[in-house]
Design an enzyme around this catalytic site. Sequence first.
Site, PDB file in Angstrom:
ATOM      1  N   SER A  67      11.384  10.024 -20.793  1.00 12.54           N
ATOM      2  CA  SER A  67      11.129   9.395 -19.494  1.00 12.54           C
ATOM      3  C   SER A  67      12.429   8.989 -18.814  1.00 12.54           C
ATOM      4  O   SER A  67      13.456   8.763 -19.464  1.00 12.54           O
ATOM      5  CB  SER A  67      10.249   8.157 -19.661  1.00 12.54           C
ATOM      6  OG  SER A  67       9.016   8.503 -20.236  1.00 12.54           O
TER       7      SER A  67
HETATM    8  N1  SAM Z   1       7.941   7.588 -24.644  1.00 12.81           N
HETATM    9  C1  SAM Z   1       8.629   8.865 -24.659  1.00 12.81           C
HETATM   10  C2  SAM Z   1      10.101   8.734 -24.775  1.00 12.81           C
HETATM   11  O1  SAM Z   1      10.595   7.597 -24.784  1.00 12.81           O
HETATM   12  O2  SAM Z   1      10.760   9.766 -24.875  1.00 12.81           O
HETATM   13  C3  SAM Z   1       8.302   9.733 -23.480  1.00 12.81           C
HETATM   14  C4  SAM Z   1       6.962  10.223 -23.561  1.00 12.81           C
HETATM   15  S1  SAM Z   1       6.589  11.723 -22.726  1.00 12.81           S
HETATM   16  C5  SAM Z   1       6.751  11.288 -21.051  1.00 12.81           C
HETATM   17  C6  SAM Z   1       4.841  11.695 -23.070  1.00 12.81           C
HETATM   18  C7  SAM Z   1       4.497  11.925 -24.518  1.00 12.81           C
HETATM   19  O3  SAM Z   1       3.116  11.645 -24.714  1.00 12.81           O
HETATM   20  C8  SAM Z   1       4.720  13.356 -24.970  1.00 12.81           C
HETATM   21  O4  SAM Z   1       5.539  13.371 -26.098  1.00 12.81           O
HETATM   22  C9  SAM Z   1       3.312  13.850 -25.295  1.00 12.81           C
HETATM   23  O5  SAM Z   1       3.274  14.800 -26.339  1.00 12.81           O
HETATM   24  C10 SAM Z   1       2.620  12.554 -25.660  1.00 12.81           C
HETATM   25  N2  SAM Z   1       1.161  12.538 -25.571  1.00 12.81           N
HETATM   26  C11 SAM Z   1       0.356  13.108 -24.650  1.00 12.81           C
HETATM   27  N3  SAM Z   1      -0.925  12.834 -24.918  1.00 12.81           N
HETATM   28  C12 SAM Z   1      -0.936  12.067 -26.048  1.00 12.81           C
HETATM   29  C13 SAM Z   1      -1.965  11.474 -26.824  1.00 12.81           C
HETATM   30  N4  SAM Z   1      -3.262  11.599 -26.522  1.00 12.81           N
HETATM   31  N5  SAM Z   1      -1.600  10.760 -27.911  1.00 12.81           N
HETATM   32  C14 SAM Z   1      -0.295  10.611 -28.250  1.00 12.81           C
HETATM   33  N6  SAM Z   1       0.722  11.153 -27.547  1.00 12.81           N
HETATM   34  C15 SAM Z   1       0.409  11.870 -26.451  1.00 12.81           C
END
Ligand code: SAM
Length: 217
Positions: A67
Amino acid sequence: MNNLEDSYKAKGLRRQLVKEIERKGIKSEAVLSAIGKMPRHAFFDSIFLEHAYEDKAFPIGEKQTISQPYTVAFQTELLNVSKGNKILEIGTGSGYQAAILLELGAEVFTIEYNQRLFQKTIDFLPKIGYHPHFFRGDGSQGLSKHAPYDSIVVTAGAPNVPETLIKQLKIGGVLVIPVGDQKKQKMITIKKLSQNKASKKEFTHFSFVPLLGKNGW
Ligand code: SAM
């Protein structure tokens, strides 16, 4: 290959980044100091070093992103973290947000849907000294096994607020979640006031990758 060395150049770029997000409206000294301490370049493959301190999201593989620092700071500020808080993060991704929460003294439970990212981050994050509790699974359903939490932060865009996440909060706890369509979401906080009462606040728009799973897209 991640670049684990914290160079003079990286420190300088990081100071600029902190100034930039402060200018954009982040006020919490604790949050600014955590961003200022975190070697964001270490979360990148080394060839991307120069991008690490731009206030931008960046691809981390598997069609996912680390992010934007301002977004991480914005969500973290809304969490109002106190030392020892038990926090659930949904969407571990690179581990950057989890590391910021640990820097603020929280106990962090973080869940990731994507197996490859989960493995990459569980291998990497302890190498730079950060130890959240890692889980692989569908975070759109929360992580009831370790509930209740002082707060829950969702770092992917949700179509609506999953009721189960509110259930997994302590009374007085807060859920921070971007809600909208797959392109644009409004940041929302839900504060749990009692077993069946909650108050909602809406903030500005952001653009997250979609939350997948049962209560996602
Ligand atoms: N918090 C992260 C960081 O600091 O790098 C950024 C997160 S990225 C914008 C969104 C993440 O949410 C991705 O890694 C994606 O695989 C995960 N994601 C999407 N749906 C999800 C779910 N139902 N449960 C867990 N993770 C999920």
